[in-house]
Design an enzyme around this catalytic site. Structure first.
Site, PDB file in Angstrom:
ATOM      1  N   LYS A  39     -28.792 -18.796  25.532  1.00 30.62           N
ATOM      2  CA  LYS A  39     -28.039 -18.554  23.484  1.00 30.62           C
ATOM      3  C   LYS A  39     -28.984 -20.288  23.001  1.00 30.62           C
ATOM      4  O   LYS A  39     -28.599 -20.427  21.676  1.00 30.62           O
ATOM      5  CB  LYS A  39     -27.134 -18.906  23.820  1.00 30.62           C
ATOM      6  CG  LYS A  39     -26.103 -17.465  23.764  1.00 30.62           C
ATOM      7  CD  LYS A  39     -24.776 -17.293  24.127  1.00 30.62           C
ATOM      8  CE  LYS A  39     -24.793 -15.958  24.520  1.00 30.62           C
ATOM      9  NZ  LYS A  39     -24.682 -14.593  23.560  1.00 30.62           N
ATOM     10  N   LYS A  64     -20.871 -11.889  11.726  1.00 33.20           N
ATOM     11  CA  LYS A  64     -19.002 -12.303  10.988  1.00 33.20           C
ATOM     12  C   LYS A  64     -19.622 -13.324   9.853  1.00 33.20           C
ATOM     13  O   LYS A  64     -18.840 -13.939   8.947  1.00 33.20           O
ATOM     14  CB  LYS A  64     -18.774 -12.700  12.180  1.00 33.20           C
ATOM     15  CG  LYS A  64     -18.093 -11.636  12.942  1.00 33.20           C
ATOM     16  CD  LYS A  64     -17.476 -11.880  13.818  1.00 33.20           C
ATOM     17  CE  LYS A  64     -16.917 -11.086  14.881  1.00 33.20           C
ATOM     18  NZ  LYS A  64     -17.042 -11.226  16.763  1.00 33.20           N
TER      19      LYS A  64
HETATM   20  C1  26V Z   1     -21.460  -9.236  32.837  1.00 34.01           C
HETATM   21  C2  26V Z   1     -20.690  -9.679  34.551  1.00 34.01           C
HETATM   22  C3  26V Z   1     -21.548  -9.769  35.076  1.00 34.01           C
HETATM   23  C4  26V Z   1     -20.522  -9.574  35.908  1.00 34.01           C
HETATM   24  C5  26V Z   1     -19.364 -10.888  35.972  1.00 34.01           C
HETATM   25  C6  26V Z   1     -18.513 -10.175  34.900  1.00 34.01           C
HETATM   26  C7  26V Z   1     -19.625  -9.644  33.786  1.00 34.01           C
HETATM   27  C8  26V Z   1     -18.447  -9.910  32.875  1.00 34.01           C
HETATM   28  C9  26V Z   1     -19.085  -9.157  31.477  1.00 34.01           C
HETATM   29  C10 26V Z   1     -20.873  -8.623  31.758  1.00 34.01           C
HETATM   30  C11 26V Z   1     -21.873  -8.402  30.677  1.00 34.01           C
HETATM   31  C12 26V Z   1     -21.689  -8.914  29.139  1.00 34.01           C
HETATM   32  C13 26V Z   1     -22.744  -8.236  28.185  1.00 34.01           C
HETATM   33  C14 26V Z   1     -22.204  -9.151  27.599  1.00 34.01           C
HETATM   34  O1  26V Z   1     -21.218  -9.617  26.905  1.00 34.01           O
HETATM   35  N1  26V Z   1     -22.964  -8.913  26.198  1.00 34.01           N
HETATM   36  C15 26V Z   1     -23.387  -9.113  24.730  1.00 34.01           C
HETATM   37  O2  26V Z   1     -22.639  -7.227  24.633  1.00 34.01           O
HETATM   38  C16 26V Z   1     -22.754  -7.884  22.331  1.00 34.01           C
HETATM   39  C17 26V Z   1     -22.464  -6.816  22.785  1.00 34.01           C
HETATM   40  O3  26V Z   1     -22.565  -5.180  22.324  1.00 34.01           O
HETATM   41  C18 26V Z   1     -23.920  -8.096  22.307  1.00 34.01           C
HETATM   42  O4  26V Z   1     -23.602  -8.327  20.904  1.00 34.01           O
HETATM   43  C19 26V Z   1     -24.436 -10.034  22.810  1.00 34.01           C
HETATM   44  O5  26V Z   1     -25.347  -9.807  22.535  1.00 34.01           O
HETATM   45  C20 26V Z   1     -24.610  -9.248  24.223  1.00 34.01           C
HETATM   46  O6  26V Z   1     -24.620 -10.641  25.012  1.00 34.01           O
END
Ligand code: 26V
Length: 839
Positions: free
Chosen positions: A584, A690
């Protein structure tokens, strides 16, 4: 009894619907409740007296908050009951959104605005000399999520209720949500978050809605004469999943959906034998072990730590949700599971609930006795899956041996699915390398189950969250699957709910737009384009910028209170708030900040424009580089803010503990929104939406949804710079170092030297961050610096022309309607769920 337990008990005994989302009888006649301020005042006083046991003379602010919440809640319950009985009557398709995270934030203002009660509540309370704005800030944030993925789930839940979809959110009732961040000595310190400490008036415990969840044990084959052999899983451990329901209020309250969060409890809260034999601690151990599953949200959004507890959480909430979905379907559809895909869609929010694919097969085949092929057909038609990241380190895989030990039957099923997929691929002529790419088992690094692949093969539709991200999915992570199943991957660009992210967080702008074009945009956000023609109207523009200034004054006050930093509200508020991550590129922003600091001092003759650089965001506790970036931001702020030579031209602020409520304060107060990720890495972004909706201009890369924002807002009104995703990929393939670029740029070199030579903290503290740029400039910070710097200077020039800036700000608000989550949800409903809206 603890106050939390007591509150839950109260909730199960009072006006709660019998069974949210599942009422067999005709709708009970809702108590006709009047929404005038006198009626509300009376009810609030009644709640204060009879639910809380206080009178207005002795009530504390928290008592008032609870009284108002309960009075508003009664109205919600009326709508909830009505929606639930309509659900039963219509029999329309249900959409179940399975997500480990729902980052919903505070609920009171959301409910008040969606029910149209703002004026009445304000007036009712003013009779007691109580300020509703102040009460609302006392409500704890429900921080049941990490960042973008969790907040998207919350926006989608609200939009489903607003556009009239029978939506159900399924998730986990974490006792401790996302950690609280404090900054001590410039560094992030994580503290536990305890949102349930004073009870939660929004939730209704549903003891009757509980399911057993198994772990471990053995699978045995049962052979009966004349029947095919059956597999029976006998778990070694069983835990109870208990439902807690929270109403999700849609716009105007026409529909109230349910968010059902599961809490883990022991089947036997206390082992009596052990207790009676004097082992009082041992008697409680099992309960503690069971409850630990829903104690805490994992605070990482990349880098799977791979703990067993996380896999337990994933299975626990997946199994409970599927059992609930199947139970409901059987009850409503004459016990026929073959119609499940006509009546239910299940959206998997990332891979976190992907084990659902195997668990659904187990429930259909082993428990309900359907054939394998029919079950597989049902499974694929029911499920769809959203991917939210391409970062390889965030793509979930689990060791086969852990899976086998914890979920032996599901592992067998995964093997069986895998064999089938490989057969299909081989029949279609895929060669060995391609076949191993689609295998559900990664044989490369000590056999692991690939959860993304499991989610893919078990779904009829797989979607990315922006156009660019979707194309990259096809080319990278799911390339082989895309070749095999070219019709499955679709794009569904994210959106944000305009209720929370405009009407609630920016009442000044809402009133101004209403005054200019009438209130129709509140019902249909696309009507906000009506202010586009006013962008050139000096009178309107001035009012628009006056609203912005008032919002900036409000934020300046918070900055003063929390950090004792005085900022000038007429300076440009240049804001980057989001999770802290190398991709980011908060570091790029900080390097530019330091460069600006140097240049302001060495070139006082230039017409620098006053700026306040505002940062906020949390780092995953184990992510060392992200924590370094926070430290640097605070070091840079400390040094620059103390330097009288740049006082009115540059201030730097790091606001601690970024959360939904802080975002609601910051978004309306920004002039410039920083969306500067390395191209190809940010799946979509939603903060970008936003900010722009609230009239900030964007400086950003061609990444995620920025690309589509450019199309909608127009290139004159957004500031795009830097390498494209394709260029980033090409440079990465070459392994380009940053050295040459840095050596050729005195401004960049000067800034990096100040950072590493100890101008901002002891020398060497940031060597790691800086040295990386000279070596392999993986995040393209050196590569993009010059373009970023020049674009910032163009923005300085624009800021001097306040009319031109104001015009662009108005156009941003006018042209962002497409990024409403109502639009996203309607697309999902039509293309993926085949579910009706406006039911
Ligand atoms: C991955 C993991 C990996 C293991 C540990 C816990 C954990 C928790 C969450 C995640 C996935 C995170 C992915 C995420 O938040 N992506 C975001 O999703 C948004 C909604 O689609 C998007 O706007 C963002 O660009 C994206 O980074």
């Amino acid at each position: 009894m603890s106050s939390a337990a007591e509150k839950s008990r109260r909730n199960s005994e009072t006006a709660a619907p019998e069974d949210a989302g599942d009422v067999a009888v005709a709708a009970p006649k809702p108590t006709p409740r009047r929404n005038d301020s006198a009626s509300l005042a009376k009810e609030i006083a009644e709640k204060l007296t009879y639910a809380i046991g206080k009178d207005p003379a002795t009530a504390r602010r928290h008592d008032w908050l609870e009284a108002v919440t309960l009075a508003v809640r009664d109205r919600i319950v009326d709508h909830w009951l009505a929606s639930n009985s309509r659900n039963v009557q219509s029999g329309a398709k249900r959409v179940c959104y399975l997500s480990m995270e729902f980052l919903i934030g505070r609920l009171l203002r959301d409910a008040i605005i969606n029910l149209g009660l703002s004026e009445a509540v304000r007036d009712a309370l003013s009779a007691y000399d109580v300020d509703i704005d102040l009460l609302e800030t006392l409500e704890p944030d429900a921080a049941l999520g990490n960042g973008g993925l969790g907040r998207l789930a919350a926006c989608f839940a609200e939009s489903m209720a607003s556009v009239g979809i029978q939506g159900f959110g399924y998730g986990i009732r974490y006792v401790h949500g996302f950690f609280r961040q404090e900054i001590v000595g410039g560094e992030q310190v994580e503290l536990p978050e305890n949102w349930l400490a004073h009870g939660n008036p929004w939730e209704f415990e549903r003891r009757e809605r509980s399911f057993e969840i198994g772990f471990g044990g053995k699978v045995t084959t049962i052979e009966e004469a004349g029947k095919p052999p059956r597999q029976v899983w006998r778990p070694a451990e069983r835990i109870l999943a208990v439902a807690y329901d929270t109403p999700v209020v849609g716009w105007k309250g026409t529909r109230v959906n349910t968010l059902r969060l599961w809490s883990a409890q022991a089947l036997d809260p206390i082992l009596l034998d052990a207790f009676n034999s004097g082992d009082h601690i041992g008697a409680l151990l099992e309960a503690n072990r069971a409850q630990s599953i829903t104690q805490v949200l994992y605070p990482a959004d990349s880098h799977l730590a791979g703990q067993e507890l996380r896999l337990r959480q994933e299975f626990f909430f997946s199994s409970a949700s599927l059992q609930d979905i199947i139970r409901h379907h059987l009850k409503r559809n004459g016990g026929d599971l073959s119609t499940l895909p006509d009546k239910v869609s299940i959206q998997l929010n990332d891979t976190h609930p992907a084990v659902s694919v195997a668990e659904m097969m187990r429930l259909l085949v082993d428990v309900h006795g359907l054939g394998w092929d029919e079950s597989w057909d049902i499974t694929k038609r029911v499920f769809s899956y959203t991917n939210h990241t391409l970062l390889p380190e965030a793509l979930e895989t689990w060791p086969v041996n852990l899976f086998e030990r914890l979920l032996p039957r599901q592992m067998q099923i995964i093997y069986a699915i895998n064999a089938q997929i490989i057969r299909e691929a081989t029949q279609k002529g895929l060669d060995g390398a391609k076949v191993s790419a689609i295998s559900l088992i990664d044989e490369g690094s000590g056999r692991r189950v690939r959860m993304g692949s499991l989610a893919f093969v078990g779904s009829h539709a797989i979607n990315g969250v922006s156009a660019l991200h979707t194309e990259l999915m096809k080319k990278t992570v799911f390339n082989q699957f895309h070749e095999l199943y070219p019709e499955r991957i679709q794009n569904k660009t994210n959106g944000v709910t305009p209720r929370r992210w405009l009407l609630e967080c920016n009442p000044g702008l809402t009133d101004l737009v209403t005054e200019a074009i009438g209130p129709g945009f509140k019902d249909d956000i696309t009507k906000i384009s009506g202010i586009d023609k006013l962008a050139d109207d000096a009178g309107f523009r001035e009012k628009f910028m006056a609203v912005k200034l008032a919002n900036k004054q409000r934020l300046a006050k918070t900055i003063e209170e929390r950090l004792a930093i005085t900022v000038d509200p007429t300076a440009m508020f240049d804001v980057q708030v989001k999770r802290i991550h190398e991709y980011k590129r908060q570091f790029l922003n900080l390097v530019e900040t330091v460069a600006l600091y140097d240049q302001i001092r060495s070139h006082p003759e230039i017409a620098w424009q006053p700026r306040v650089k505002i940062f906020a965001g949390k780092a995953a506790p184990s992510y060392a580089n992200a924590k370094q970036i926070i430290h640097l931001a605070n070091d840079v702020a400390r040094v620059i803010n103390a330097d009288p030579s740049v006082q009115n031209l540059l201030k730097v602020v790091f606001l601690p503990n970024y959360n939904v409520s802080l975002a609601e304060l910051i978004m309306p107060a920004a002039d410039l929104s920083e969306q500067i990720s390395t191209a190809g890495l940010e799946a979509s972004g939603t903060g970008n939406m936003k900010f722009a909706l609230n009239g900030a201009l964007t400086i950003g890369t061609l990444d995620g949804a920025n690309v589509e924002m450019l199309e909608h807002i127009g290139e004159d009104n957004i500031f795009i710079f830097g390498l494209t995703a394709a260029e980033v990929a090409a440079r990465r393939a070459e392994g380009q170092s940053g050295r040459e670029i840095i050596d050729a740029s005195p401004i960049l070199k000067g800034a990096l030297d100040s950072i590493s030579h100890g101008v901002f903290g002891e020398p060497g503290r940031y060597n790691n961050l800086v040295d990386n740029l000279y070596g392999n400039d993986w995040w393209m910070i050196a590569a993009d610096f010059e373009a970023y710097w020049q674009t910032q200077r163009r923005l300085d020039a624009l800021w001097q022309d306040s009319d031109a800036w104001g015009t662009k700000a108005v156009r941003n608000t006018a042209r962002m309607a497409w990024f409403s989550s109502d639009r996203s949800i309607r697309e999902y409903a039509k293309d993926i769920w085949d579910a009706p809206t406006s039911v």
